[in-house]
Design a protein around this motif. Structure first.
Motif, PDB file in Angstrom:
ATOM      1  N   UNK A   1       3.307   5.941  -2.912  1.00 16.33           N
ATOM      2  CA  UNK A   1       4.466   6.663  -3.443  1.00 16.33           C
ATOM      3  C   UNK A   1       4.415   6.716  -4.974  1.00 16.33           C
ATOM      4  N   UNK A   2       4.012   5.623  -5.592  1.00 13.67           N
ATOM      5  CA  UNK A   2       3.936   5.589  -7.055  1.00 13.67           C
ATOM      6  C   UNK A   2       2.882   6.559  -7.595  1.00 13.67           C
ATOM      7  N   UNK A   3       1.871   6.866  -6.784  1.00 12.54           N
ATOM      8  CA  UNK A   3       0.787   7.736  -7.228  1.00 12.54           C
ATOM      9  C   UNK A   3       0.878   9.140  -6.642  1.00 12.54           C
ATOM     10  N   UNK A   4       2.054   9.550  -6.235  1.00 13.38           N
ATOM     11  CA  UNK A   4       2.213  10.852  -5.602  1.00 13.38           C
ATOM     12  C   UNK A   4       1.802  12.003  -6.527  1.00 13.38           C
ATOM     13  N   UNK A   5       1.922  11.834  -7.819  1.00 11.75           N
ATOM     14  CA  UNK A   5       1.571  12.898  -8.764  1.00 11.75           C
ATOM     15  C   UNK A   5       0.253  12.637  -9.496  1.00 11.75           C
ATOM     16  N   UNK A   6      -0.506  11.650  -9.073  1.00 12.82           N
ATOM     17  CA  UNK A   6      -1.782  11.339  -9.703  1.00 12.82           C
ATOM     18  C   UNK A   6      -2.878  12.220  -9.115  1.00 12.82           C
TER      19      UNK A   6
ATOM     20  N   UNK B   1       0.830  -1.206   0.000  1.00 15.82           N
ATOM     21  CA  UNK B   1       0.000   0.000   0.000  1.00 15.82           C
ATOM     22  C   UNK B   1       0.866   1.259   0.000  1.00 15.82           C
ATOM     23  N   UNK B   2       1.929   1.242   0.784  1.00 13.07           N
ATOM     24  CA  UNK B   2       2.833   2.391   0.832  1.00 13.07           C
ATOM     25  C   UNK B   2       3.505   2.588  -0.522  1.00 13.07           C
ATOM     26  N   UNK B   3       3.942   1.502  -1.140  1.00 10.61           N
ATOM     27  CA  UNK B   3       4.565   1.591  -2.468  1.00 10.61           C
ATOM     28  C   UNK B   3       3.595   2.165  -3.488  1.00 10.61           C
ATOM     29  N   UNK B   4       2.341   1.751  -3.389  1.00  9.50           N
ATOM     30  CA  UNK B   4       1.313   2.274  -4.288  1.00  9.50           C
ATOM     31  C   UNK B   4       1.098   3.769  -4.048  1.00  9.50           C
TER      32      UNK B   4
END
Length: 138
Positions: free
Chosen positions: A34-39, A29-32
């Motif tokens: 971070x991956x969506x920080x600009x979404x 969940x944390x990785x997700x």
């Protein structure tokens, strides 16, 4: 052998195994996040587990094992039924686009989560070495 059939040993392994699964899910969940920080409009995900575990172990599970000493911990047979909950934190907003991911916060949560995971893995390895030592001594 009684060592492998004791409620404490089985219950401890169940708790540790369930906790590792929850920590692994939290890491995802944390990785997700971070991956969506600009979404735009993405809402961070969080995994709840510790309070559920605490509630089952200490706050009144329906089945408890017997304790021969008041210093012993309460254990429940319900540990295997605990499922971590994932929820989206929708009530906060850090940016104008509606995204609520703070990379610094996510990185600190990930570091804490990694430390917990590694500590539990180390403890489980220690338990296994103890069992192996007992078996080799026979």
């Amino acid at each position: 052998m009684e060592l492998f059939q004791s409620n404490y040993s089985i219950q401890t392994r169940n708790i540790l195994s369930t906790t590792l699964s929850a920590l692994s899910l939290r890491h995802s969940a944390i990785s997700q996040n971070i991956a969506n920080v600009d979404t735009p409009y993405y809402k961070r995900k969080e995994v709840l587990f510790e309070n559920y575990l605490r509630r089952v172990l200490y706050d009144g599970p329906s089945v408890r094992s017997s304790r021969t000493d008041p210093r012993h911990a309460h254990f429940s047979t319900e540990v295997s039924k605990i499922k971590p909950a994932i929820f989206a934190e929708a009530d906060t907003r850090y940016r104008n686009d509606g995204n609520n991911v703070d990379v610094d916060r996510e990185m600190s949560i990930m570091a804490k989560n990694s430390l917990s995971y590694n500590a539990i893995v180390g403890f489980m390895q220690s338990m296994n070495q103890t069992v192996q030592g007992v078996l080799q001594a026979r």
